[in-house]
Design a protein around this motif. Sequence first.
Motif, PDB file in Angstrom:
ATOM      1  N   SER A   1      96.313 -58.790  55.433  1.00 33.89           N
ATOM      2  CA  SER A   1      94.948 -59.076  55.001  1.00 33.89           C
ATOM      3  C   SER A   1      94.644 -58.561  53.605  1.00 33.89           C
ATOM      4  O   SER A   1      93.646 -58.953  52.994  1.00 33.89           O
ATOM      5  N   PHE A   2      95.511 -57.686  53.094  1.00 34.97           N
ATOM      6  CA  PHE A   2      95.245 -57.110  51.772  1.00 34.97           C
ATOM      7  C   PHE A   2      96.548 -56.564  51.205  1.00 34.97           C
ATOM      8  O   PHE A   2      97.385 -56.005  51.931  1.00 34.97           O
ATOM      9  N   SER A   3      96.761 -56.752  49.892  1.00 37.43           N
ATOM     10  CA  SER A   3      97.904 -56.156  49.206  1.00 37.43           C
ATOM     11  C   SER A   3      97.574 -55.998  47.733  1.00 37.43           C
ATOM     12  O   SER A   3      96.926 -56.857  47.131  1.00 37.43           O
ATOM     13  N   THR A   4      97.999 -54.885  47.169  1.00 33.14           N
ATOM     14  CA  THR A   4      97.804 -54.625  45.748  1.00 33.14           C
ATOM     15  C   THR A   4      99.038 -53.933  45.200  1.00 33.14           C
ATOM     16  O   THR A   4      99.645 -53.093  45.880  1.00 33.14           O
ATOM     17  N   LEU A   5      99.422 -54.287  43.985  1.00 35.87           N
ATOM     18  CA  LEU A   5     100.628 -53.748  43.355  1.00 35.87           C
ATOM     19  C   LEU A   5     100.262 -53.132  42.014  1.00 35.87           C
ATOM     20  O   LEU A   5      99.698 -53.790  41.140  1.00 35.87           O
ATOM     21  N   ASP A   6     100.596 -51.854  41.846  1.00 39.53           N
ATOM     22  CA  ASP A   6     100.326 -51.121  40.609  1.00 39.53           C
ATOM     23  C   ASP A   6     101.666 -50.730  39.986  1.00 39.53           C
ATOM     24  O   ASP A   6     102.476 -50.034  40.607  1.00 39.53           O
ATOM     25  N   SER A   7     101.915 -51.184  38.745  1.00 40.10           N
ATOM     26  CA  SER A   7     103.198 -50.936  38.082  1.00 40.10           C
ATOM     27  C   SER A   7     103.073 -49.974  36.908  1.00 40.10           C
ATOM     28  O   SER A   7     103.964 -49.901  36.059  1.00 40.10           O
ATOM     29  N   THR A   8     102.000 -49.229  36.826  1.00 42.42           N
ATOM     30  CA  THR A   8     101.826 -48.283  35.723  1.00 42.42           C
ATOM     31  C   THR A   8     102.691 -47.043  35.936  1.00 42.42           C
ATOM     32  O   THR A   8     102.993 -46.667  37.080  1.00 42.42           O
ATOM     33  N   GLY A   9     103.068 -46.417  34.818  1.00 42.76           N
ATOM     34  CA  GLY A   9     103.820 -45.165  34.909  1.00 42.76           C
ATOM     35  C   GLY A   9     105.265 -45.339  35.286  1.00 42.76           C
ATOM     36  O   GLY A   9     105.863 -44.435  35.891  1.00 42.76           O
ATOM     37  N   HIS A  10     105.876 -46.490  34.989  1.00 37.21           N
ATOM     38  CA  HIS A  10     107.294 -46.758  35.274  1.00 37.21           C
ATOM     39  C   HIS A  10     107.605 -46.634  36.767  1.00 37.21           C
ATOM     40  O   HIS A  10     108.723 -46.283  37.143  1.00 37.21           O
ATOM     41  N   ARG A  11     106.630 -46.885  37.601  1.00 42.16           N
ATOM     42  CA  ARG A  11     106.850 -46.841  39.051  1.00 42.16           C
ATOM     43  C   ARG A  11     105.963 -47.868  39.726  1.00 42.16           C
ATOM     44  O   ARG A  11     104.809 -48.059  39.335  1.00 42.16           O
ATOM     45  N   MET A  12     106.520 -48.530  40.730  1.00 42.84           N
ATOM     46  CA  MET A  12     105.777 -49.538  41.478  1.00 42.84           C
ATOM     47  C   MET A  12     105.090 -48.863  42.667  1.00 42.84           C
ATOM     48  O   MET A  12     105.700 -48.063  43.389  1.00 42.84           O
TER      49      MET A  12
END
Length: 325
Positions: A85-96
């Motif tokens: 129902s929900f997903s978010t991806l953060d790629s800041t800081g050289h890490r997923m």
Amino acid sequence: MKNNCRYVTLYLYILLLSLYGTVAFAQKSKPDTVKAGIYVTSIHDINFKDKEYTVDFWLWLKYKNKDFDFVNNLEIPQAKSISKSFSTLDSTGHRMYLLMKIQCVMKDSWAINNFPFDKQALRLSIENSQFDKDALVFVPDTVGKQYDPRFTLRGWNIDSLTLKSAVKKYETAFGDESIKPAHTEYSSFKVKINISRDALGLFLKMFLGMYVAFFIALMCFFIHADSIDSRFGLSVGSLFAVIGNKYIIDGSLPDSSSFTLVDMLHGLTLIFILVVIICTAISLQMIKKGKDAKADRLDRRFFLLLLVAYVLLNAFLIIRAGILR
């Protein structure tokens, strides 16, 4: 002498190159780690007959390899259905950092030997269908709580929730002819939830009819033996009531080849009602021979004997089920 030194130098150079290649290969083949955490918000719709339950949870994954596509390649074995129902991806800081809200209908097996004084182990595992254990390894994130105790499961107590990583072995190469023998291994993030049932209220609700039927059968001993129709009518009616109660309970449980607590309690009650019927037949024979006083004493003695034995045997079976669960 110069030739010998030259050969020694060349040998050392080759040896250093081989060692460097070995170290480089080892570093290259080291699998990437994925830190995985979970927070269970709800467990509901536990269906004993169909051996399934529904679980809602937040799942987060932290990793550096951008090739890991968990949104499309997340695998949950034994899941009947998966809904994100929900997903978010953060790629800041050289890490997923991937956060997902997931609902799964899970298939599982139930231990019903001590039902309703039972304990169950709900299992959930997560894999990546794209990368095997040589490329990806899960590491559990155990910081904080892993479930919401207020809304997780009504009617049950959560005894423990454990997280661990393991290796799931498959005796197949999934059609890849280059892998011989046909054997693959994938890293797995495993969640195990141990739960125990609040059993007292459910037990009384399910078995009250059986106990009432038995005590009605015992009332036969207070009816004069020459009233044959009344005594046999009560006993046989109680017998069918217990059988009907057992079929109703069995209808809500999965099939089992073992002798469960439900089977033992109903079987014990049926045997005792059968003894009541036999005692009624014996008393009738005494009445026909003119031994009314003796028949009356026999009824009183059998009433006390059967009542005490039935209560003690039931208490033993119920306490043992509560201890062994």
